[in-house]
Design an enzyme around this catalytic site. Sequence first.
Site, mmCIF file in Angstrom:
data_model
loop_
_atom_site.group_PDB
_atom_site.id
_atom_site.type_symbol
_atom_site.label_atom_id
_atom_site.label_comp_id
_atom_site.label_asym_id
_atom_site.label_seq_id
_atom_site.Cartn_x
_atom_site.Cartn_y
_atom_site.Cartn_z
ATOM 1 N N ASP A 156 41.419 1.536 95.613
ATOM 2 C CA ASP A 156 41.886 0.155 95.070
ATOM 3 C C ASP A 156 40.723 -0.396 94.550
ATOM 4 O O ASP A 156 40.816 -1.466 94.005
ATOM 5 C CB ASP A 156 42.471 -0.375 96.251
ATOM 6 C CG ASP A 156 42.911 -1.949 95.865
ATOM 7 O OD1 ASP A 156 43.773 -1.928 94.922
ATOM 8 O OD2 ASP A 156 42.619 -2.978 96.600
ATOM 9 N N ILE A 191 38.898 -5.288 108.920
ATOM 10 C CA ILE A 191 39.790 -4.447 108.175
ATOM 11 C C ILE A 191 40.119 -3.070 109.061
ATOM 12 O O ILE A 191 41.114 -2.570 109.202
ATOM 13 C CB ILE A 191 39.714 -4.279 106.796
ATOM 14 C CG1 ILE A 191 39.936 -5.925 106.067
ATOM 15 C CG2 ILE A 191 40.635 -3.321 106.148
ATOM 16 C CD1 ILE A 191 39.251 -5.804 104.641
ATOM 17 N N ALA A 229 37.564 -0.734 99.847
ATOM 18 C CA ALA A 229 36.482 -1.417 100.368
ATOM 19 C C ALA A 229 36.047 -1.856 98.856
ATOM 20 O O ALA A 229 36.065 -2.916 98.511
ATOM 21 C CB ALA A 229 35.646 -0.767 101.173
ATOM 22 N N ARG A 230 34.916 -0.946 98.504
ATOM 23 C CA ARG A 230 34.087 -1.266 97.347
ATOM 24 C C ARG A 230 33.666 0.120 96.666
ATOM 25 O O ARG A 230 33.390 1.108 97.357
ATOM 26 C CB ARG A 230 32.777 -1.700 97.614
ATOM 27 C CG ARG A 230 32.828 -3.317 98.053
ATOM 28 C CD ARG A 230 33.029 -4.298 96.918
ATOM 29 N NE ARG A 230 33.196 -5.660 97.309
ATOM 30 C CZ ARG A 230 34.463 -6.258 97.655
ATOM 31 N NH1 ARG A 230 35.515 -5.625 97.276
ATOM 32 N NH2 ARG A 230 34.330 -7.422 97.712
ATOM 33 N N ASP A 234 30.853 3.439 112.990
ATOM 34 C CA ASP A 234 30.375 2.186 112.780
ATOM 35 C C ASP A 234 28.934 2.017 113.341
ATOM 36 O O ASP A 234 28.447 2.907 114.218
ATOM 37 C CB ASP A 234 31.149 1.111 113.226
ATOM 38 C CG ASP A 234 30.957 -0.491 112.541
ATOM 39 O OD1 ASP A 234 30.000 -0.762 112.610
ATOM 40 O OD2 ASP A 234 32.102 -0.856 112.076
ATOM 41 N N HIS A 292 42.509 -3.329 92.317
ATOM 42 C CA HIS A 292 41.827 -4.172 93.441
ATOM 43 C C HIS A 292 42.766 -5.144 93.794
ATOM 44 O O HIS A 292 42.796 -6.252 93.682
ATOM 45 C CB HIS A 292 40.383 -4.795 92.979
ATOM 46 C CG HIS A 292 39.464 -5.165 93.950
ATOM 47 N ND1 HIS A 292 38.265 -5.268 93.900
ATOM 48 C CD2 HIS A 292 39.899 -5.858 95.427
ATOM 49 C CE1 HIS A 292 37.742 -5.824 95.001
ATOM 50 N NE2 HIS A 292 38.646 -6.035 95.981
ATOM 51 N N PRO A 327 30.893 -2.868 104.199
ATOM 52 C CA PRO A 327 30.665 -3.629 102.992
ATOM 53 C C PRO A 327 29.643 -2.740 102.268
ATOM 54 O O PRO A 327 29.130 -1.668 102.479
ATOM 55 C CB PRO A 327 29.668 -4.796 103.571
ATOM 56 C CG PRO A 327 29.831 -4.440 105.119
ATOM 57 C CD PRO A 327 30.245 -3.221 105.402
ATOM 58 N N GLU A 359 34.079 -2.057 87.996
ATOM 59 C CA GLU A 359 35.452 -2.590 87.732
ATOM 60 C C GLU A 359 35.466 -3.875 87.177
ATOM 61 O O GLU A 359 36.671 -4.256 86.477
ATOM 62 C CB GLU A 359 36.221 -2.424 89.042
ATOM 63 C CG GLU A 359 35.892 -3.372 90.158
ATOM 64 C CD GLU A 359 36.490 -3.634 91.300
ATOM 65 O OE1 GLU A 359 36.953 -2.587 91.752
ATOM 66 O OE2 GLU A 359 37.209 -4.673 91.699
HETATM 67 P P1 NAD Z 1 33.538 -6.678 108.122
HETATM 68 O O1 NAD Z 1 32.206 -7.136 107.853
HETATM 69 O O2 NAD Z 1 34.504 -7.178 109.411
HETATM 70 O O3 NAD Z 1 33.299 -4.982 108.525
HETATM 71 C C1 NAD Z 1 32.604 -4.241 108.218
HETATM 72 C C2 NAD Z 1 32.209 -3.268 109.211
HETATM 73 O O4 NAD Z 1 31.327 -2.309 108.545
HETATM 74 C C3 NAD Z 1 31.369 -3.804 110.378
HETATM 75 O O5 NAD Z 1 31.727 -3.409 111.445
HETATM 76 C C4 NAD Z 1 29.962 -3.214 109.930
HETATM 77 O O6 NAD Z 1 29.181 -3.191 111.293
HETATM 78 C C5 NAD Z 1 30.269 -1.924 109.218
HETATM 79 N N1 NAD Z 1 29.015 -1.197 108.696
HETATM 80 C C6 NAD Z 1 28.280 -1.906 108.074
HETATM 81 N N2 NAD Z 1 27.162 -0.992 107.476
HETATM 82 C C7 NAD Z 1 27.670 0.182 107.987
HETATM 83 C C8 NAD Z 1 27.103 1.600 107.996
HETATM 84 N N3 NAD Z 1 26.237 1.773 107.333
HETATM 85 N N4 NAD Z 1 27.872 2.530 108.449
HETATM 86 C C9 NAD Z 1 29.193 2.306 109.156
HETATM 87 N N5 NAD Z 1 29.477 0.902 109.402
HETATM 88 C C10 NAD Z 1 28.948 0.263 108.795
HETATM 89 O O7 NAD Z 1 34.289 -6.236 106.861
HETATM 90 P P2 NAD Z 1 35.999 -6.191 106.549
HETATM 91 O O8 NAD Z 1 36.418 -7.597 106.491
HETATM 92 O O9 NAD Z 1 36.518 -5.207 107.481
HETATM 93 O O10 NAD Z 1 35.896 -5.590 104.917
HETATM 94 C C11 NAD Z 1 35.492 -4.427 104.721
HETATM 95 C C12 NAD Z 1 35.511 -3.844 103.318
HETATM 96 O O11 NAD Z 1 36.768 -4.230 102.896
HETATM 97 C C13 NAD Z 1 34.339 -4.679 102.744
HETATM 98 O O12 NAD Z 1 33.612 -3.666 101.641
HETATM 99 C C14 NAD Z 1 35.281 -5.629 101.857
HETATM 100 O O13 NAD Z 1 34.400 -5.881 100.486
HETATM 101 C C15 NAD Z 1 36.361 -4.841 101.480
HETATM 102 N N6 NAD Z 1 37.365 -5.482 100.933
HETATM 103 C C16 NAD Z 1 38.323 -5.225 100.042
HETATM 104 C C17 NAD Z 1 39.507 -5.834 99.830
HETATM 105 C C18 NAD Z 1 40.223 -5.442 98.796
HETATM 106 O O14 NAD Z 1 41.297 -6.091 98.126
HETATM 107 N N7 NAD Z 1 40.344 -3.770 98.490
HETATM 108 C C19 NAD Z 1 39.705 -7.024 100.346
HETATM 109 C C20 NAD Z 1 39.011 -7.483 101.154
HETATM 110 C C21 NAD Z 1 37.812 -6.920 101.658
#
Ligand code: NAD
Length: 328
Positions: free
Chosen positions: A257, A155, A232-233, A174, A294, A205, A262
Amino acid sequence: MKLTAYEVRKDEENKMRRYAEKCGVEELVMTELLLTEETLDLAEGASGVTTLGQSVINETICRKLHEMGVKGYSTRSVGYNHVDLEAAKRYGIRVSNASYSPHGVAEYTVMMMLMSLRKYKPALYRINVNDYSLDGLVGGELCQMTVGIIGTGKIGETVIRNLSGFGCRIFAHDIYEKEEVKKYASYQDLDTIYRECDIISLHTPLMDSTYHMINSDAIEKMKKNVILVNCARGELMDIESVIRGVEDEKIGAVALDVFENENGIYHHDRKTDIIKNREMAYLRQFPNVIMTQHMAFYTRQAVDSMVKCGIESLAAFAGDKDYFCRLV
Ligand code: NAD
């Protein structure tokens, strides 16, 4: 083959029937109920069960599913914090999550940035009461800003690509750097992101290392009037510190979001209930705070993929086959 699907939303039903038929499922039980010890009997005789992410799949549930002869469990969500993967492994239950395109959430994130920047929430309120004044609604231009993206996974990277068309300076952070991202953004340490960015958006995450990463120390380092976006969360932010930042007018705007705790609120109609989440109610009333339930993921395309992964993986596990988003 029998499958039982819990937490089924109305908009999933037809898609679920379609994918079940394609996979040769003979009996599909669909319920809007959560998977709990009380509702486990609906999975009697099923080779697989699927939920949407609110049911807690703990040790007891895994053991009972195993005793019932269930071979596979799928969560139709990307996140799987609610699943005890170790327990599932111990009881020989294969587990999968869902995979869908990052574009829906990435586009939504850019929308949240623009809505905050252009003060869309108070503007919308005014128009509804025939107040066409401009006072207090002056916005900023994204092309003049530095935007910090924390987490450049699927994302975060897509947000960066989307932002590249706006002409803003993009910083990224990252624990792993990606060459592709470097075409559009420069990787920086967190302190530089906090110090330099006008907009900061979270895309990591939820883990021990990211829990409450946006706290009073982080906010202290940020620019005055910073815009914080979290799609994200909720738990990535210490919401008390965010509230203080808004009250002190250090934070210029917040777009969320997601929200800590939640579960049980978002995705339900709670309008006649007493909701016990003071932070949520208090933060929502600020003119510079946008909150949504969300729903960044919620596109037709994503829902289709979530149902597809949920059903196809269970059919694969029932036939002792692997599936591309298998976790255990
Ligand atoms: P992903 O696993 O593809 O990417 C996560 C990235 O975070 C990775 O590149 C990882 O290396 C990095 N990361 C991990 N720990 C870290 C840290 N301490 N510091 C910096 N970077 C770090 O995940 P994604 O699919 O891109 O999802 C990202 C977030 O979006 C997640 O929290 C997911 O739960 C959330 N999400 C939200 C919705 C929504 O509807 N709002 C939908 C899907 C996903």
